[in-house]
Design an enzyme around this catalytic site. Sequence first.
Site, PDB file in Angstrom:
ATOM      1  N   TYR A 252      42.055  23.612  44.105  1.00  0.00           N
ATOM      2  CA  TYR A 252      42.938  24.787  44.075  1.00  0.00           C
ATOM      3  C   TYR A 252      44.229  24.513  44.867  1.00  0.00           C
ATOM      4  CZ  TYR A 252      44.167  29.775  44.642  1.00  0.00           C
ATOM      5  OH  TYR A 252      44.802  30.988  44.641  1.00  0.00           O
TER       6      TYR A 252
ATOM      7  N   LYS B 128      48.099  24.463  43.522  1.00  0.00           N
ATOM      8  CA  LYS B 128      49.115  25.386  44.052  1.00  0.00           C
ATOM      9  C   LYS B 128      50.274  24.631  44.709  1.00  0.00           C
ATOM     10  CE  LYS B 128      47.159  29.140  42.666  1.00  0.00           C
ATOM     11  NZ  LYS B 128      47.796  29.938  41.621  1.00  0.00           N
TER      12      LYS B 128
END
Length: 247
Positions: free
Chosen positions: A155, A159
């Site tokens: 993740y 990002k």
Amino acid sequence: MLLKGKTAVITGASRGIGRGIAEVFAQNGANVAFTYSSSESKALELEKELSSYGVKVKSYKSDAASFEACELLASEVTSDFETVDVLINNAGITRDNLLMRMSEEDFDDVIRVNLKSVFNMTKAFQRGFLKQRSGSIINVSSIVGVKGNAGQANYAASKAGIIGFTKSIALELGSRNIRSNAIAPGFIETEMTAQLDDAVVQQWRDGIPLKRGGTVTDVANACLFFASDLSTYVTGQVLLVDGGMLT
Ligand code: NAP
């Protein structure tokens, strides 16, 4: 009515932050085209709610991770709405685990849905922006993309990738009056964070100077700034909406 007459496309607005953005945008006079992955009944419910603000609204079941689906979406939205002024790349998922236990599939899924989707959608909608010589692209990153987080290597990488993409596109498209900015939310109370256990949530809250989790409206208001003419001289930026957590 900061967005009166503008049209915004938002990915993943059936719930959570995307839904909050759609509501604030419609309240500010924007026509809204939004996507979802599977929550059809929620999407139809939102269509109805947003229409009550007197704006044009349409939902599309479309997988942001699929290049072909995004190309098709862009042509459908353009024919339904004529022009698009704002693109919000919000759709995202988590598949948390320590690297030791993280499967290749969990890594690939998160990169495809969170990062590749931003490439797919921006490429598909840039044609219209280039033609009209204006546009605002807003990508939803995360503070985790700035500082990293144990158990979220996939993740955090997705990002952080969004931030690099956002800044590069700002450099490429600035001369055509197309702006590209990112929002990096901190701990926002949505279904995504509801999956965390109470002790983890308390630990997050303790580290926030404003001593509360953010709301979807807190994030939506930051997107409103980037979408509106209040930010016509702002591009390539990452705005932290985190209650001061990274300060
Ligand atoms: P959420 O409540 O889980 O909602 C995710 C949304 O994305 C849903 O509308 C979902 O549609 C949609 N979606 C998922 N996969 C998709 C795909 N392949 N194609 C199209 N749509 C897809 O998440 P959230 O908390 O609102 O998060 C929204 C964004 O903010 C994400 O990018 C997330 O990483 C970021 N963010 C969240 C927080 C937080 O604290 N919540 C913090 C920082 C950043 P369905 O309903 O159909 O599944």
